[in-house]
Write a protein that holds these residues in place. Structure first.
Motif, short mmCIF file in Angstrom:
data_model
loop_
_atom_site.label_atom_id
_atom_site.label_comp_id
_atom_site.label_asym_id
_atom_site.label_seq_id
_atom_site.Cartn_x
_atom_site.Cartn_y
_atom_site.Cartn_z
N UNK A 167 39.26 119.26 -65.29
CA UNK A 167 39.48 120.15 -64.90
C UNK A 167 40.98 119.02 -63.63
N UNK A 168 42.06 119.57 -64.38
CA UNK A 168 43.03 118.99 -62.58
C UNK A 168 43.11 119.58 -61.27
N UNK A 223 36.04 115.20 -63.82
CA UNK A 223 37.76 116.21 -63.03
C UNK A 223 38.28 114.92 -62.67
N UNK A 224 40.02 115.41 -63.03
CA UNK A 224 40.88 114.26 -62.76
C UNK A 224 42.00 114.56 -61.21
N UNK A 274 27.77 116.02 -59.93
CA UNK A 274 27.50 114.82 -61.45
C UNK A 274 28.01 114.80 -62.33
N UNK A 275 29.81 115.54 -62.13
CA UNK A 275 30.51 115.67 -63.26
C UNK A 275 31.24 113.79 -62.40
N UNK A 276 32.05 113.59 -63.89
CA UNK A 276 32.88 112.71 -63.73
C UNK A 276 33.95 112.60 -63.49
N UNK A 277 34.45 111.67 -61.82
CA UNK A 277 35.80 111.68 -61.11
C UNK A 277 36.86 111.01 -61.74
N UNK A 278 37.28 111.23 -61.92
CA UNK A 278 38.75 109.70 -62.08
C UNK A 278 39.51 110.28 -60.73
N UNK A 279 40.55 109.27 -60.57
CA UNK A 279 41.86 109.60 -59.88
C UNK A 279 43.27 108.87 -60.53
N UNK A 280 43.93 109.23 -61.38
CA UNK A 280 45.10 108.60 -61.14
C UNK A 280 46.35 109.13 -60.68
N UNK A 281 46.79 107.85 -59.54
CA UNK A 281 48.12 108.47 -58.26
C UNK A 281 49.06 108.52 -59.15
N UNK A 300 49.43 108.64 -69.65
CA UNK A 300 47.71 108.52 -69.06
C UNK A 300 47.28 109.17 -69.19
N UNK A 301 47.74 109.62 -67.98
CA UNK A 301 46.99 111.66 -67.96
C UNK A 301 46.16 111.85 -69.32
N UNK A 302 46.83 111.80 -70.02
CA UNK A 302 46.97 112.74 -71.46
C UNK A 302 45.92 111.24 -72.08
N UNK A 303 45.61 109.85 -72.13
CA UNK A 303 44.85 110.01 -72.46
C UNK A 303 43.24 109.43 -71.78
#
Length: 215
Positions: A6-7, A34-35, A51-58, A71-74
């Motif tokens: 989920x984005x 979740x990104x 408990x879901x992995x959470x990432x930020x790609x600024x 980068x998002x696709x990777x």
């Protein structure tokens, strides 16, 4: 059970609706990650609490839209999702990115598409004097807010409405139809074929499946 990524860009209320539906078994899926493109998005905290992995790609750290999308696709592909779900992700995606996920990426847009693609949809509906407004879940294609519609929820525009009041009424329906559309995909009932939506093997009308909350 399918894998979801989920984005998000903001508070993540549609993300929460999906988290709750997955936890309840309404959707036969797990949210793998979740990104967000914004580090302060509250939806990241919703993910962590679940408990879901959470990432930020600024996105501000990248020199071009193409670099960011690469980068998002990777990051997405690391989780091998069956479906990518845009839940208030406020970025215009490059054609190469959308083609990579063609037929397996959904978006939710707060208007009855094809009316009012883009921003400020609630005020635009009020300015036009529309009697009805609503929200659309659609497959993502390179055309902005232009992929085939899966499901729409229609809400009335009331005489006393301002944009905020109308937005609240629409948001309540977003939390209904997004889990519904994702559940159809998870069950193998929903697919995109030749820029059309098929539900249970039958083409949906251009508007998509309709839920009319005016009744």
């Amino acid at each position: 059970m399918i894998n979801l990524v989920v984005l998000i860009s903001g508070s993540g209320s549609n993300l929460q609706a999906l988290i709750d539906a997955c936890a309840a078994g309404t959707i036969d899926a797990r949210i793998a990650a979740v990104i967000s493109n914004r580090p302060n998005a509250f939806g990241l905290e919703r993910a962590r609490q679940a408990g879901v992995a959470a990432h930020c790609i600024d996105h501000t750290e990248y020199g071009s839209r193409e670099e960011f999308d690469c980068q998002l696709q990777q990051q997405i592909d690391h989780y091998q999702p069956d479906l990518v779900v845009l839940a208030g992700f406020m970025r215009i995606l490059t054609p190469a990115f959308t083609r990579h996920y063609l037929g397996r990426m959904l978006n939710i847009h707060p208007s009855l598409l094809p009316k009012y693609p883009g921003l400020n949809t609630h005020q635009r509906a009020l300015d036009a004097g529309d009697a009805s407004h609503g929200v659309t879940v659609h497959f993502v294609t390179p055309e902005l807010d232009g992929g085939p519609n899966v499901v729409q929820a229609i809400v009335p525009v009331l005489p006393a409405d301002d944009a905020a009041a109308l937005a609240r009424r629409v948001l309540a329906q977003e939390h209904v139809i997004y889990p519904l559309a994702v559940s159809w995909f998870a069950e193998g009932r929903l697919q995109m074929d030749d820029n059309r939506c098929l539900l249970d093997g039958q083409p949906l009308p251009a508007s998509g499946y309709i839920i009319d909350s005016r009744r």
